[in-house]
Design an enzyme around this catalytic site. Sequence first.
Site, PDB file in Angstrom:
ATOM      1  N   GLU A   1      34.783  60.502  40.068  1.00  0.00           N
ATOM      2  CA  GLU A   1      35.682  60.134  41.176  1.00  0.00           C
ATOM      3  C   GLU A   1      36.989  59.704  40.540  1.00  0.00           C
ATOM      4  OE1 GLU A   1      35.158  60.490  44.270  1.00  0.00           O
ATOM      5  OE2 GLU A   1      32.993  60.826  44.273  1.00  0.00           O
TER       6      GLU A   1
ATOM      7  N   LYS B   1      29.082  50.007  32.307  1.00  0.00           N
ATOM      8  CA  LYS B   1      30.253  49.697  31.462  1.00  0.00           C
ATOM      9  C   LYS B   1      31.425  49.476  32.410  1.00  0.00           C
ATOM     10  CE  LYS B   1      33.743  50.713  29.666  1.00  0.00           C
ATOM     11  NZ  LYS B   1      34.962  49.939  29.938  1.00  0.00           N
TER      12      LYS B   1
ATOM     13  N   CYS C   1      42.530  54.050  45.174  1.00  0.00           N
ATOM     14  CA  CYS C   1      42.523  55.499  44.965  1.00  0.00           C
ATOM     15  C   CYS C   1      42.910  56.211  46.249  1.00  0.00           C
ATOM     16  CB  CYS C   1      41.158  55.954  44.480  1.00  0.00           C
ATOM     17  SG  CYS C   1      39.833  55.361  45.518  1.00  0.00           S
TER      18      CYS C   1
ATOM     19  N   GLU D   1      50.220  60.111  40.510  1.00  0.00           N
ATOM     20  CA  GLU D   1      49.634  58.853  40.984  1.00  0.00           C
ATOM     21  C   GLU D   1      50.324  57.690  40.267  1.00  0.00           C
ATOM     22  OE1 GLU D   1      45.621  57.616  39.738  1.00  0.00           O
ATOM     23  OE2 GLU D   1      45.183  57.333  41.858  1.00  0.00           O
TER      24      GLU D   1
HETATM   25  P1  NAD Z   1      40.607  54.327  33.739  1.00  0.00           P
HETATM   26  O1  NAD Z   1      40.362  55.777  33.800  1.00  0.00           O
HETATM   27  O2  NAD Z   1      41.615  53.816  32.798  1.00  0.00           O
HETATM   28  O3  NAD Z   1      39.239  53.565  33.362  1.00  0.00           O
HETATM   29  C1  NAD Z   1      38.064  53.714  34.129  1.00  0.00           C
HETATM   30  C2  NAD Z   1      36.874  53.301  33.284  1.00  0.00           C
HETATM   31  O4  NAD Z   1      36.695  54.267  32.234  1.00  0.00           O
HETATM   32  C3  NAD Z   1      37.022  51.950  32.590  1.00  0.00           C
HETATM   33  O5  NAD Z   1      35.789  51.266  32.591  1.00  0.00           O
HETATM   34  C4  NAD Z   1      37.426  52.354  31.191  1.00  0.00           C
HETATM   35  O6  NAD Z   1      37.128  51.377  30.216  1.00  0.00           O
HETATM   36  C5  NAD Z   1      36.580  53.593  30.994  1.00  0.00           C
HETATM   37  N1  NAD Z   1      37.024  54.498  29.926  1.00  0.00           N
HETATM   38  C6  NAD Z   1      38.258  54.613  29.378  1.00  0.00           C
HETATM   39  N2  NAD Z   1      38.258  55.548  28.420  1.00  0.00           N
HETATM   40  C7  NAD Z   1      37.011  56.053  28.356  1.00  0.00           C
HETATM   41  C8  NAD Z   1      36.393  57.052  27.575  1.00  0.00           C
HETATM   42  N3  NAD Z   1      37.069  57.745  26.651  1.00  0.00           N
HETATM   43  N4  NAD Z   1      35.088  57.317  27.778  1.00  0.00           N
HETATM   44  C9  NAD Z   1      34.385  56.650  28.721  1.00  0.00           C
HETATM   45  N5  NAD Z   1      34.921  55.686  29.497  1.00  0.00           N
HETATM   46  C10 NAD Z   1      36.219  55.388  29.322  1.00  0.00           C
HETATM   47  O7  NAD Z   1      40.916  53.864  35.243  1.00  0.00           O
HETATM   48  P2  NAD Z   1      41.354  52.428  35.769  1.00  0.00           P
HETATM   49  O8  NAD Z   1      42.757  52.158  35.335  1.00  0.00           O
HETATM   50  O9  NAD Z   1      40.302  51.422  35.449  1.00  0.00           O
HETATM   51  O10 NAD Z   1      41.316  52.668  37.360  1.00  0.00           O
HETATM   52  C11 NAD Z   1      42.361  53.270  38.063  1.00  0.00           C
HETATM   53  C12 NAD Z   1      42.060  54.724  38.345  1.00  0.00           C
HETATM   54  O11 NAD Z   1      40.819  54.829  39.023  1.00  0.00           O
HETATM   55  C13 NAD Z   1      43.075  55.383  39.257  1.00  0.00           C
HETATM   56  O12 NAD Z   1      43.392  56.656  38.766  1.00  0.00           O
HETATM   57  C14 NAD Z   1      42.338  55.492  40.582  1.00  0.00           C
HETATM   58  O13 NAD Z   1      42.781  56.515  41.425  1.00  0.00           O
HETATM   59  C15 NAD Z   1      40.952  55.713  40.131  1.00  0.00           C
HETATM   60  N6  NAD Z   1      40.006  55.372  41.175  1.00  0.00           N
HETATM   61  C16 NAD Z   1      39.391  56.403  41.833  1.00  0.00           C
HETATM   62  C17 NAD Z   1      38.505  56.130  42.862  1.00  0.00           C
HETATM   63  C18 NAD Z   1      37.800  57.248  43.582  1.00  0.00           C
HETATM   64  O14 NAD Z   1      36.783  56.991  44.199  1.00  0.00           O
HETATM   65  N7  NAD Z   1      38.298  58.472  43.548  1.00  0.00           N
HETATM   66  C19 NAD Z   1      38.231  54.800  43.219  1.00  0.00           C
HETATM   67  C20 NAD Z   1      38.884  53.775  42.519  1.00  0.00           C
HETATM   68  C21 NAD Z   1      39.767  54.070  41.497  1.00  0.00           C
END
Ligand code: NAD
Length: 496
Positions: A249, A174, A283, A384
């Site tokens: 993550e 997803k 991230c 963040e």
């Molecule tokens: P997000 O949390 O908004 O979304 C991540 C994913 O989760 C998307 O596919 C989204 O559709 C899905 N999602 C949203 N609500 C959900 C739910 N209730 N149940 C299941 N899935 C759901 O994050 P984003 O805006 O796409 O990405 C940015 C974030 O990702 C930042 O906080 C960044 O730090 C983090 N990030 C972390 C790493 C790491 O390795 N630590 C790497 C890259 C990005």
Amino acid sequence: MTTYRNFIDGAWTDSDSGDLFENRNPADRDDLIGLFQKSTRADMRRAIDAAHRAYPAWRLVPAPRRAELLFRAAQLIAERKDLLARDMTREMGKVLAETRGDVQEAIDMTFFIAGEGRRQYGQTVPSELRDKFAMSIRQPVGVCGVITPWNFPMAIPSWKIIPALVCGNTVVLKPAMLTPLSAVNFVKILEEAGLPRGVVNLVTGSGDDVGAELTAAPQVGVVSFTGSTGVGRSVAVDAAPSFKKVHLEMGGKNVIIILDDANLELAVDGCLWGGFGTTGQRCTAASRVVVHEKVYRAFLEQFAARARRLTIGDGLDPSVQVGPLVSQGQLDTVTRYVQIGIAEGARLVAGGHPLSTGTHAKGCFHEPTIFADVAPAMRVAQEEIFGPVVSVIPCASYDEAIQIGNGVQYGLSASIYTQDVNRAFSAMRDLYTGIFYVNAPTIGAEVHLPFGGTKATGNGHREAGTAALDVFSEWKSVYVDFSGRLQRAQIDTADL
Ligand code: NAD
């Protein structure tokens, strides 16, 4: 206009909903890239069922044979690197050099993990009893739910899907709604590489619907999620009732520490790349810089001067250094945090404004922004932002720098600039993060070492490296007694 479909049970299919969502270029909102399926929970359930049906056969394919398909996939990604990178820049904005790097990371990961098809080493140990053999082997978990963010649209899916497959699991992906094209491109390559039907499935749509359905599904054995800490928490809660493995993550507020003996020019190079690379949307982005007071003024002058000179624009233009934010929502977040920083009393020394005229008129652009004289407790130093905003914090000593470095809820990446090897090793020990650099910025992980963070960044797992196998497999300890009699461990101890 191309309409892209879900990939379920080996076929590209429309969603039940009949609804589509748009994918637009953040450098030019008039550029509509394609339409994607706004899937329903029923679509997701069909994908999970397909993965569940494919699992018994896939798990029995010898791991080296599974790996052969993955080697083929890596080769195909390498052949199409440039096209894949262009699609990625168009859908999420980061500059071409960086999207090529993202695709390269998927290539590296796929080759590296395919090699695990012939390894996946377990332990063989002497038994405490005579004529008894003892060993441990990895076994797959079953169906893996993979939920990914938009900032590394091909690298992150590869970090999860490839180790899952080499271990003998099947997958439902997803992806983020902002980057579905890179997910489609990746899954098409896996299909072309010859993966059997149902082994990898792709469902696009909203996290609250299809993401939550995947997380809660009882047939799913492990969920691997990368995204924000808030959503990660709800994934953990949704997954808990079914006791599935959960790999999270999440966010970061990474720090670069610059001591008074640092090579300042090198440190400025590192802060520019760490803070403004990927428009600050990594991230591991260096969103905090803690600088010793003796070099504070000199550092700040150089850092601000060079940040002001960065070229901002469409990532497809080779002269551009900083692309747009991924979306209007992300631009609004950055704008809001700049106001918060000003209201908190931080001193704006570079940038601070969205760009909305001339070549920037149609995109989500923001100036690289630096706040100076930031206090560690300010929101801009704690939360963040995920954009091109760096908070520079003065400090008076090594101890204070470490305290500030550790003084956030996150623990992903940290770095120190110093010529003093004793200080460098002390910081390596004292900063509680999953990743640490000396004389290099907080970004730049390589695929063959574990990747992940502590505290609110992660829940104790790691991806990449061989650590990835631990997420997608479970240990089975095996004892083979060839004595022909009952032997009791811990009890039959007299027999020498
Ligand atoms: P997000 O949390 O908004 O979304 C991540 C994913 O989760 C998307 O596919 C989204 O559709 C899905 N999602 C949203 N609500 C959900 C739910 N209730 N149940 C299941 N899935 C759901 O994050 P984003 O805006 O796409 O990405 C940015 C974030 O990702 C930042 O906080 C960044 O730090 C983090 N990030 C972390 C790493 C790491 O390795 N630590 C790497 C890259 C990005």
